[in-house]
Design a protein around this motif. Structure first.
Motif, short mmCIF file in Angstrom:
data_model
loop_
_atom_site.label_atom_id
_atom_site.label_comp_id
_atom_site.label_asym_id
_atom_site.label_seq_id
_atom_site.Cartn_x
_atom_site.Cartn_y
_atom_site.Cartn_z
N LEU A 1 10.70 -31.18 -0.39
CA LEU A 1 9.32 -30.85 -0.75
C LEU A 1 8.54 -30.40 0.48
O LEU A 1 7.79 -29.41 0.42
CB LEU A 1 8.64 -32.06 -1.40
N HIS A 2 8.72 -31.10 1.58
CA HIS A 2 8.04 -30.73 2.82
C HIS A 2 8.41 -29.31 3.24
O HIS A 2 7.54 -28.51 3.61
CB HIS A 2 8.41 -31.71 3.93
N GLN A 3 9.69 -28.97 3.12
CA GLN A 3 10.15 -27.62 3.50
C GLN A 3 9.54 -26.55 2.59
O GLN A 3 9.09 -25.50 3.07
CB GLN A 3 11.67 -27.56 3.44
N VAL B 1 -1.54 -34.22 -7.33
CA VAL B 1 -2.28 -33.07 -6.80
C VAL B 1 -1.33 -31.93 -6.44
O VAL B 1 -1.60 -30.76 -6.72
CB VAL B 1 -3.14 -33.49 -5.58
N VAL B 2 -0.20 -32.28 -5.82
CA VAL B 2 0.78 -31.25 -5.45
C VAL B 2 1.35 -30.57 -6.70
O VAL B 2 1.56 -29.35 -6.70
CB VAL B 2 1.91 -31.86 -4.59
N LEU C 1 9.88 -30.78 -7.50
CA LEU C 1 10.19 -31.79 -6.50
C LEU C 1 9.14 -32.90 -6.47
O LEU C 1 9.47 -34.08 -6.35
CB LEU C 1 10.33 -31.15 -5.12
N ALA C 2 7.87 -32.52 -6.59
CA ALA C 2 6.81 -33.54 -6.61
C ALA C 2 6.97 -34.45 -7.83
O ALA C 2 6.79 -35.67 -7.74
CB ALA C 2 5.44 -32.88 -6.61
N GLY C 3 7.33 -33.87 -8.97
CA GLY C 3 7.56 -34.67 -10.17
C GLY C 3 8.79 -35.55 -10.03
O GLY C 3 8.81 -36.71 -10.48
N GLU C 4 9.84 -35.03 -9.39
CA GLU C 4 11.07 -35.79 -9.18
C GLU C 4 10.83 -36.97 -8.24
O GLU C 4 11.35 -38.06 -8.44
CB GLU C 4 12.16 -34.87 -8.61
#
Length: 404
Positions: free
Chosen positions: A149-151, A175-176, A241-244
């Motif tokens: 997610l950061h990448q 939010v993301v 990814l944020a949901g995962e």
């Protein structure tokens, strides 16, 4: 033949096992079984044809679990030997390796070393262990998802990582998911943004605080220069990814809750929770990895199991500095390491014998490496846990802290 010691050596593999029967140091029979109901019926018939046979096999992770479960169901006494110990003892007389020879070698090692039967733990410990490993898998998946997610955010909306002080928690992940790209923020009215933020958090938040966060998010979006457009495929990856991450975090919490419910009947749980700095998560995870502590003959045996027993190499005039083996249970070692750090953090209000040792060694000029200090504190913690559980005592600072 009933007066002769009968040993069954079993070399376990994925789908089948090789069996060698040793009588008076001579191989009297070798055969192969499938690791299923049919194969175990063949093994059970063979075992029943002798009086008090001994069974030995190597612990091979998930593959040996099926054999162990069969032996337990049929109440056969067995020796489940550590692969490192088995290799060391079998290398003296085994000059080549194949499955048939390994079954014979295991039986021969048993005849020579007369290992004690494996301690049989209550089923709750195995269930706890499986849950704890599932928890660790969720945690490893979570770390990977956070890194990914950061990448991805570096391409879509890197400034969103400055939205709040931490990139952990439901508010940030929500939010993301809703604003993976700054253009989505800029298209949303400030009042709507504030309401979305209010709905995104499970904690109580004032409308003033939500409005302030909405203004901050607008500022971040205004200065952002994303590398991709809002309809790029990487934007969808950010949402996923944020949901995962949120899902994995929830699964971790569910697993700890299940472990807590399963272990509530065990006497060790309140003992571990009585130690300053120990929360329910630390207690159940450590209990799951150590299992039934009554099977250890000393705290040093736990040190070896965890892998913090010291070794030292010396040759001639050269003497290498002592270091730990790191051959033991790495998960238990990690839990103990974090537990020590938690105890040090809690020492301001709840000092303990472990935190005092840690601070003293840290202040000592002879100790310069924090990891070495933590390992020494882990040894003290293990001795404390072993004493408390063996004597069925809760942690009492009046007994454990040094008297002045």
């Amino acid at each position: 033949m009933n007066d002769i010691e009968i040993i069954f050596g079993i070399d376990v593999s994925k789908h089948s096992s090789n069996v060698a029967i040793l009588a008076d140091d001579s191989v009297i029979k070798e055969f192969k079984i499938t690791n299923d109901r049919v194969g175990y019926k063949t093994l059970d018939d063979a075992l029943n044809s002798f009086k008090s046979p001994k069974v030995i096999f190597e612990s091979s992770g998930i593959y040996s679990r099926s054999v162990r479960a069969f032996l337990q169901r049929k109440s056969w006494i067995y020796i489940e030997i550590n692969p490192l110990a088995a290799k060391k003892d079998m290398d003296d007389f085994r000059h080549s390796k194949n499955d048939q020879l390994d079954a014979v070698a295991l039986a021969t090692a048993m005849a020579q070393h007369h290992y004690q039967p494996t301690f049989r733990e209550a089923g709750v410990y195995e269930e706890l262990h499986d849950l704890e490993r599932t928890y660790q898998e969720f945690n490893e998946d979570l770390v990977r998802a956070k890194n990914r997610l950061h990448q991805k955010l570096q391409l879509t909306f890197p400034e969103v990582e400055q939205f709040i002080s931490t990139t952990d928690g439901a508010l940030y992940w929500h939010v993301v998911q809703q604003f993976p790209h700054p253009s989505f923020v800029l298209e949303t009215k400030l009042s709507e943004l504030a309401q979305l933020i209010l709905k995104a958090t499970l904690k109580k938040m004032s409308e003033k605080r939500a409005l302030g966060l909405a203004e901050h998010l607008k500022e971040l979006a205004n200065k952002s220069a994303p590398a991709v457009s809002s309809d790029a495929c990487v934007v969808s990856s950010v949402v996923y990814l944020a949901g995962e991450i949120e899902r994995l975090n929830d699964k971790k919490d569910e697993t700890i809750n299940e472990m807590s419910q399963i272990s509530v009947s065990l006497n060790e749980l309140p003992i571990l929770q009585s130690i300053p700095g120990f929360g329910i998560k630390t207690a159940v995870c450590l209990l799951a990895e150590l299992g039934d502590i009554s099977r250890f003959h000393s705290s040093n045996a736990i040190n070896a199991y965890v892998g913090i027993d010291l070794i030292q190499y010396q040759s001639g005039d050269y003497e290498m500095e002592q270091h730990i083996r790191k051959r033991g249970n790495s998960y238990a070692r990690k839990i103990l390491f974090k537990a020590v750090l938690s105890m040090v953090c809690a020492a301001r209000y709840h000092p303990s014998n472990v935190s005092i040792l840690y601070q003293r060694k840290k202040q000592s000029s002879s100790e310069t490496h924090n990891k070495k200090i933590a390992i020494a504190a882990m040894g003290r913690l293990i001795r404390t846990i072993y004493h408390l559980i063996k004597n069925n005592e809760l942690y009492d600072s009046r007994k454990c802290l040094p008297q002045h």
